[in-house]
Scaffold this motif. Structure first.
Motif: not given
Length: 142
Positions: A82-87, A102-103, A60-62, A51-53
């Motif tokens: 209050g922060t946007g994340y993409t997984y 991604p989601s 940058v994905f980690a 799983v990367q975020r």
């Protein structure tokens, strides 16, 4: 004396094909600092899932987790309000890696009530994908 044996021959088998990419990746904010990521196997043959975020804007994905077997779920409790994340989720085996689509999510501001949209298109328009609504009259997450 001549030998009845031939010389040894080295043989290397090829690696398996890469696994199928994970499918149906859904990231859902569970609170202002937590998210739940779920997915389905993309066709088997994966030895593990990574799983990367990243931050939705400029990240940058980690790697944040490794899941080796079902259920295909990761609970992330290290987010900022209050922060946007993409997984995204990677399937891996000896043949290589395959990445999911991604989601993205945005965590709520501390103290906000989170509601899940369960696709009630009749009264709120066509909202078919899982979504977050803040301070709306949808089904409250527990």
């Amino acid at each position: 004396l001549p030998s009845a044996f031939t010389e040894a021959v080295d043989v290397t088998t090829p690696p398996p094909p890469p696994p199928g990419a994970p499918m149906n990746v859904v990231a859902l904010a569970r609170s202002d600092t937590q998210a739940r990521v779920t997915w389905s196997d993309g066709g088997g043959a994966a030895d593990r899932f990574i799983v990367q975020r990243r931050l939705t804007v400029g990240g940058v994905f980690a790697n944040v987790a490794t899941v080796e077997a079902a259920p295909f779920v990761f609970n992330d409790s290290s987010l900022l309000a209050g922060t946007g994340y993409t997984y995204r989720v990677l399937a891996e085996n000896l043949g290589g890696l395959a990445a999911s689509d991604p989601s993205s999510i945005t965590t709520a501001t501390a103290g906000a009530t989170l509601y899940a949209n369960n696709g009630c298109a009749g009264c709120h328009g066509d909202i078919s994908a899982p979504a977050l609504m803040v301070n709306r009259t949808f089904n409250r997450l527990r």
